[in-house]
Enzyme design. Structure first.
Site, PDB file in Angstrom:
ATOM      1  N   GLN A 328     -11.850  51.171 -52.081  1.00 29.40           N
ATOM      2  CA  GLN A 328     -10.492  51.365 -51.568  1.00 29.40           C
ATOM      3  C   GLN A 328      -9.687  52.299 -52.455  1.00 29.40           C
ATOM      4  OE1 GLN A 328      -9.744  49.697 -48.751  1.00 29.40           O
ATOM      5  NE2 GLN A 328      -7.589  50.217 -48.478  1.00 29.40           N
ATOM      6  N   GLU A 329      -9.875  52.158 -53.755  1.00 27.89           N
ATOM      7  CA  GLU A 329      -9.060  52.905 -54.709  1.00 27.89           C
ATOM      8  C   GLU A 329      -9.516  54.355 -54.867  1.00 27.89           C
ATOM      9  OE1 GLU A 329      -6.373  52.142 -56.220  1.00 27.89           O
ATOM     10  OE2 GLU A 329      -6.187  49.968 -56.031  1.00 27.89           O
ATOM     11  N   SER A 330     -10.823  54.588 -54.945  1.00 25.40           N
ATOM     12  CA  SER A 330     -11.286  55.924 -55.346  1.00 25.40           C
ATOM     13  C   SER A 330     -12.499  56.447 -54.586  1.00 25.40           C
ATOM     14  CB  SER A 330     -11.648  55.893 -56.831  1.00 25.40           C
ATOM     15  OG  SER A 330     -12.769  55.043 -57.055  1.00 25.40           O
ATOM     16  N   TYR A 459      -3.867  47.005 -47.543  1.00 29.41           N
ATOM     17  CA  TYR A 459      -4.753  47.002 -48.709  1.00 29.41           C
ATOM     18  C   TYR A 459      -5.483  45.661 -48.821  1.00 29.41           C
ATOM     19  CZ  TYR A 459      -5.946  47.558 -53.735  1.00 29.41           C
ATOM     20  OH  TYR A 459      -6.585  47.656 -54.952  1.00 29.41           O
TER      21      TYR A 459
END
Length: 475
Positions: A328-330, A459
């Site tokens: 999700q982040e990167s 998220y």
């Protein structure tokens, strides 16, 4: 309370009267009625429970993202019905049929061959595709010494030549009944070996490796597997084209009607054609399975799996959850940088990195370790307020995304407005989502002001949904 409920109640009353009239005999186990959730109950619950089979076309994870022919169709159907998709994985057909009949599932979503025998137990939907059953056999035996030593096999092309042969198939599958019928048609015996613990693609692999002589599968899946096992031959059909469909409980007529209406329309769309082509016709998509980051063939989510496991074990977190966060982040890009200046696999802000002693912020190990320490700190803070670890995780994830201050604001807003400040879904998540609304961010209980709440709201959902997919397919 629902038509089914009253129907069951009516039958139970009749049963009681009948027992009175026959001397109060005891009901047998077969007379215990199971209430099966139909469409109204499903819509009321807000989720639809489905099972599909785990293979290289129906459902798998590639580079951290759940994919598959059945999975994408299920997503489309769930979106159409405006319900949450709850996917479980099982390659045990008999267990799936039992779970459907017991009301533990709403849909079996796979390429089930529509047969009269199975129709006695389940209700088939309108077909999503058509395919023949084909014999899978070795065209040649691979040799480790090179192509010059390849030994070509004598292939079966006439179904009469199956007489006396042993064919290994998945237990309880439509292939079993077809082979029985074929044995009657050719007037000779075929030794059908039913294997309970192997899925179709596992049996295909055993044929390719020479462990078993023959198996049977759908032609569409067989052609996909030729890309992985070029020594196979799948050109011998043993059936006419058959309907392939989903299955629902026979006592869920409204759900069946809803799926049928959707299926008939959806299979005529360009969107459906793209999905089918992606998994069965597009050579580039087929070769996804050659890649290492495929949950079936490569067994990896990313090149950092082992590193994620090591760091997660140190802090006693499930590595699959951390992998879902990193995706999700990167998207597993170690030098990824956000518009706000967050860096690395777990997108640490420089001040956060300093706080937890991360010197090389784009170092995969240091970045993961810093992210784990932040998660651990947030969990400790939230543990003072929320005892249940599963519920607390949602608050921790939201805090990781948007900061603990905004989450605490949303908890105070929930409490002020008569909601449960210790429950995320349909309680605190509503106020984090609406924290961009002046009505809420200007409230006196709010200390951290405006927040673009859509991001943490989605998220949390997306990470936990992906985590469930990772648990389905990764150890």
């Amino acid at each position: 309370m629902g038509k089914i409920y009253y129907a069951v109640l009516f039958l139970l009353v009749l049963g009681v009267v009948g027992c009175k009239q026959s001397g109060d005999r005891k009901k047998t186990q077969d007379e215990i009625l199971i209430e099966v959730p139909d469409l109204p109950k499903i819509l009321e619950s807000g989720k639809i429970r489905v099972v599909t089979n785990y293979n290289s076309t129906n459902y798998f994870v590639y580079k951290g993202q759940p994919m598959g022919y059945q999975f994408e169709m299920l997503q489309e159907f769930a979106n159409f019905m405006d319900v949450k998709l709850e996917v479980t994985v099982s390659n045990d057909l008999q267990a799936n049929f039992e779970a459907l009949q017991n009301g533990q599932l709403d849909i079996i979503a796979s390429s089930l061959a529509v047969t009269r025998e199975t129709e006695n137990h389940v209700a088939f939907t309108e077909p999503h595709s058509f395919s023949r059953q084909v014999l899978v056999q070795q065209a040649y035996t691979p040799d480790q010494k090179g192509d010059m030593n390849i030994k070509f096999n004598s292939l079966i092309r006439n179904q009469l030549d199956l007489a006396g042969k042993s064919i290994y198939v998945q237990k309880g599958s439509a292939f079993v009944q077809r082979l029985r019928n074929l044995a009657d048609e050719i007037g000779d015996s075929i030794h059908i070996v039913e294997i309970p613990d192997y899925e179709v693609e596992q049996l295909i692999e055993l044929v390719a490796e020479g462990e078993i002589p023959y198996t049977v599968c759908d032609e569409s899946l067989a052609k996909v597997n030729l890309n992985f096992y070029p020594n196979l031959d799948v050109a011998t059909a043993i059936s006419f084209p058959q309907k392939q469909a989903w299955a629902v409980n026979k006592n869920a007529p409204e759900l069946l009607n809803a799926v049928n209406n959707w299926m008939v329309g959806f299979t005529k769309t360009a969107r459906y054609r793209r999905i089918y082509q992606k998994y069965f016709l597009n050579k580039r998509s087929i070769h996804l399975v050659d890649a290492g980051f495929h949950s079936i063939k490569g067994g990896q989510v990313s090149i950092y799996d082992e590193l994620i496991r090591e760091e997660s074990e140190t802090y006693d977190w499930d590595w699959r959850l951390i992998a879902s966060i990193i995706y999700q982040e990167s998207r597993f890009i170690p030098d990824a940088e956000s518009w706000a200046g967050a860096l690395g696999l777990m997108q640490l802000m420089p001040q956060t990195a300093n706080r937890f002693g991360v010197e090389a912020i784009t170092s995969p190990r240091e970045n993961i370790r810093g992210g784990m320490q932040l998660l651990q700190w947030l969990d400790g803070r939230m543990a003072l307020r929320i005892e249940d670890p599963e519920e607390r995780l949602k608050f921790v994830l939201a805090s990781y995304n948007v900061g603990i201050g905004h989450v605490l604001d949303a908890m105070r807003l929930a409490e002020k407005n008569g909601k449960d400040a210790k429950v995320w879904d349909d309680n605190v998540d509503y106020f984090i989502l609406n924290k961009s609304n002046p009505k809420y961010y200007n409230d006196p209980v709010v200390e951290f002001g405006y927040c673009r709440g859509e991001e943490p709201y989605h998220y949390v959902r997306e990470i936990l949904e992906r985590y469930e997919h990772y648990k389905n397919v990764m150890r």
